[in-house]
Design a protein around this motif. Sequence first.
Motif, mmCIF file in Angstrom:
data_model
loop_
_atom_site.group_PDB
_atom_site.id
_atom_site.type_symbol
_atom_site.label_atom_id
_atom_site.label_comp_id
_atom_site.label_asym_id
_atom_site.label_seq_id
_atom_site.Cartn_x
_atom_site.Cartn_y
_atom_site.Cartn_z
ATOM 1 N N ILE A 1 0.849 -1.187 0.000
ATOM 2 C CA ILE A 1 0.000 0.000 0.000
ATOM 3 C C ILE A 1 0.888 1.241 0.000
ATOM 4 C CG2 ILE A 1 -1.788 1.237 1.291
ATOM 5 C CD1 ILE A 1 -2.578 -1.566 2.456
ATOM 6 N N CYS A 2 0.613 2.173 -0.886
ATOM 7 C CA CYS A 2 1.440 3.379 -0.981
ATOM 8 C C CYS A 2 1.402 4.156 0.339
ATOM 9 C CB CYS A 2 1.017 4.241 -2.157
ATOM 10 S SG CYS A 2 -0.526 5.146 -1.925
ATOM 11 N N GLU A 3 2.411 5.000 0.534
ATOM 12 C CA GLU A 3 2.540 5.730 1.794
ATOM 13 C C GLU A 3 1.322 6.584 2.107
ATOM 14 O OE1 GLU A 3 6.170 7.588 2.844
ATOM 15 O OE2 GLU A 3 7.381 5.981 2.010
ATOM 16 N N ARG A 4 0.762 7.247 1.107
ATOM 17 C CA ARG A 4 -0.417 8.097 1.328
ATOM 18 C C ARG A 4 -1.578 7.276 1.873
ATOM 19 N NH1 ARG A 4 -1.991 9.256 -3.895
ATOM 20 N NH2 ARG A 4 -3.026 7.266 -3.719
ATOM 21 N N ASP A 5 -1.836 6.118 1.251
ATOM 22 C CA ASP A 5 -2.950 5.285 1.685
ATOM 23 C C ASP A 5 -2.649 4.613 3.021
ATOM 24 O OD1 ASP A 5 -4.170 6.109 -0.647
ATOM 25 O OD2 ASP A 5 -3.796 4.240 -1.718
ATOM 26 N N ARG A 6 -1.376 4.297 3.292
ATOM 27 C CA ARG A 6 -0.994 3.749 4.602
ATOM 28 C C ARG A 6 -1.207 4.779 5.699
ATOM 29 N NH1 ARG A 6 4.161 1.172 2.657
ATOM 30 N NH2 ARG A 6 4.934 3.197 3.247
ATOM 31 N N ALA A 7 -0.883 6.037 5.409
ATOM 32 C CA ALA A 7 -1.092 7.092 6.409
ATOM 33 C C ALA A 7 -2.562 7.147 6.812
ATOM 34 C CB ALA A 7 -0.627 8.442 5.851
ATOM 35 N N PHE A 8 -3.448 7.011 5.827
ATOM 36 C CA PHE A 8 -4.878 6.989 6.126
ATOM 37 C C PHE A 8 -5.206 5.809 7.040
ATOM 38 C CE2 PHE A 8 -8.995 5.115 5.204
ATOM 39 C CZ PHE A 8 -9.828 6.133 5.615
ATOM 40 N N LEU A 9 -4.628 4.639 6.772
ATOM 41 C CA LEU A 9 -4.912 3.449 7.590
ATOM 42 C C LEU A 9 -4.466 3.641 9.032
ATOM 43 C CD1 LEU A 9 -3.976 0.578 5.119
ATOM 44 C CD2 LEU A 9 -6.261 1.269 5.862
ATOM 45 N N TRP A 10 -3.294 4.246 9.233
ATOM 46 C CA TRP A 10 -2.841 4.477 10.612
ATOM 47 C C TRP A 10 -3.783 5.450 11.297
ATOM 48 C CZ3 TRP A 10 -0.098 0.874 12.466
ATOM 49 C CH2 TRP A 10 0.856 0.216 11.710
ATOM 50 N N ALA A 11 -4.205 6.490 10.586
ATOM 51 C CA ALA A 11 -5.150 7.457 11.168
ATOM 52 C C ALA A 11 -6.497 6.810 11.452
ATOM 53 C CB ALA A 11 -5.318 8.652 10.226
#
Length: 156
Positions: free
Chosen positions: A116-126
Amino acid sequence: MAYKNGALCLVVRDSKILMVKHRRGTNEYYTLPGGGIEEGETPEQAAIRELREECSVNGRIIKKLCESLYAPDNNATVYIFQVEIEDDEEPVLNLNLSDEEKQVLIEVRWMELREICERDRAFLWAAGLAAVSQFWDELLSWSDDISYPKKRDEYL
């Protein structure tokens, strides 16, 4: 653009996360299955309905992970739930989507975090991914290195 309240499902199987690929114009991105909360519906009901509508599976809520404001206008709340599905159920893109939904939803797939790209991973952590034990353990195993897309020297 006004957003309405929404509900999303975080479904994990064998260290993979169930993701739905969206297309908006020329942009494509992965997100969790989910969507808007209809009038008279609880966030929990909306999450399970949206999972069924998008991925053709039935889910059971384990716990609420997160409740936050949408970033674009801060007038809509999104609820994220950890959801489980039966082992014998395999999510697939629902072929009975409306014409409008077929233009937006283009894929359903299990993904490892590293895919998963970093942008979409950031959403998952949030969205509360750290509240799922296996991902919390992974987070604790990471180094102190900076991996942001810019060079480390730019931050020193």
